[in-house]
Design a protein around this motif. Sequence first.
Motif, PDB file in Angstrom:
ATOM      1  N   SER A   1     -32.459  35.748  13.577  1.00 16.38           N
ATOM      2  CA  SER A   1     -31.611  36.595  14.416  1.00 16.38           C
ATOM      3  C   SER A   1     -31.258  35.894  15.720  1.00 16.38           C
ATOM      4  O   SER A   1     -30.116  35.983  16.191  1.00 16.38           O
ATOM      5  CB  SER A   1     -32.306  37.921  14.726  1.00 16.38           C
TER       6      SER A   1
ATOM      7  N   GLU B   1     -37.806  46.132  19.384  1.00 19.56           N
ATOM      8  CA  GLU B   1     -37.643  45.581  18.045  1.00 19.56           C
ATOM      9  C   GLU B   1     -37.888  44.083  18.106  1.00 19.56           C
ATOM     10  O   GLU B   1     -37.563  43.422  19.093  1.00 19.56           O
ATOM     11  CB  GLU B   1     -36.230  45.853  17.517  1.00 19.56           C
TER      12      GLU B   1
ATOM     13  N   CYS C   1     -27.589  34.980  16.901  1.00 20.38           N
ATOM     14  CA  CYS C   1     -27.022  35.421  18.181  1.00 20.38           C
ATOM     15  C   CYS C   1     -26.421  34.245  18.950  1.00 20.38           C
ATOM     16  O   CYS C   1     -25.320  34.354  19.504  1.00 20.38           O
ATOM     17  CB  CYS C   1     -28.088  36.109  19.034  1.00 20.38           C
TER      18      CYS C   1
ATOM     19  N   ALA D   1     -31.673  46.327  21.725  1.00 25.04           N
ATOM     20  CA  ALA D   1     -32.674  46.840  20.785  1.00 25.04           C
ATOM     21  C   ALA D   1     -34.049  46.230  21.080  1.00 25.04           C
ATOM     22  O   ALA D   1     -35.070  46.903  20.969  1.00 25.04           O
ATOM     23  CB  ALA D   1     -32.263  46.549  19.348  1.00 25.04           C
ATOM     24  N   PHE D   2     -34.060  44.970  21.477  1.00 21.31           N
ATOM     25  CA  PHE D   2     -35.310  44.309  21.855  1.00 21.31           C
ATOM     26  C   PHE D   2     -35.883  44.930  23.133  1.00 21.31           C
ATOM     27  O   PHE D   2     -37.059  45.257  23.203  1.00 21.31           O
ATOM     28  CB  PHE D   2     -35.073  42.809  22.046  1.00 21.31           C
TER      29      PHE D   2
ATOM     30  N   THR E   1     -26.163  44.258  21.349  1.00 25.36           N
ATOM     31  CA  THR E   1     -26.942  45.292  20.665  1.00 25.36           C
ATOM     32  C   THR E   1     -28.333  44.774  20.302  1.00 25.36           C
ATOM     33  O   THR E   1     -29.335  45.482  20.485  1.00 25.36           O
ATOM     34  CB  THR E   1     -26.216  45.778  19.393  1.00 25.36           C
ATOM     35  N   ILE E   2     -28.410  43.562  19.811  1.00 27.01           N
ATOM     36  CA  ILE E   2     -29.716  42.992  19.456  1.00 27.01           C
ATOM     37  C   ILE E   2     -30.587  42.834  20.693  1.00 27.01           C
ATOM     38  O   ILE E   2     -31.778  43.160  20.676  1.00 27.01           O
ATOM     39  CB  ILE E   2     -29.531  41.661  18.696  1.00 27.01           C
TER      40      ILE E   2
ATOM     41  N   ILE F   1     -37.316  40.221  17.276  1.00 26.00           N
ATOM     42  CA  ILE F   1     -36.166  39.359  16.989  1.00 26.00           C
ATOM     43  C   ILE F   1     -36.705  38.130  16.273  1.00 26.00           C
ATOM     44  O   ILE F   1     -37.491  37.372  16.845  1.00 26.00           O
ATOM     45  CB  ILE F   1     -35.416  38.950  18.275  1.00 26.00           C
TER      46      ILE F   1
END
Length: 138
Positions: free
Chosen positions: A121, A115, A125, A109-110, A105-106, A117
């Motif tokens: 974060s 978004e 991860c 999202a990037f 998801t991260i 990071i």
Amino acid sequence: MWWIYAVGSAVFAALTSILAKIGIENVNSNLATAIRTIVVLVLAWGMVFLTGSQSGLKEINGKSWLFLILSGLATGLSWLCYYHAIQVGDVSKVVPIDKLSVVLTIVLAFVIFHETISWKSLVGCVLIGAGTLFMVMK
């Protein structure tokens, strides 16, 4: 206030895994997922009517409908995969792999939303990924 709901989500997700592993014994995983989905459907629509949110249906635009439907399909496929995995595997190994969704998801999202990071974060991860590998290795 959001963090209370996030903690609730984590607690209920943990209970979901344990209760599902118990309930899925001698039940086809697809059937079990369908039963779970009916319960979620009744609960979700019950909350809609309890809070009077049903009037918002006519305000949803086409783009939102499309992406909510796609999200629902992704959820359904995730649940089907998850239930089969916990039926045939150890729940203590399936759940950490399932939680790699945090890392995915991260990354998404990037890529999709651009978004940022943070280093925290990024380290988180890497630790989640390493921790998952550590937990599922024999």
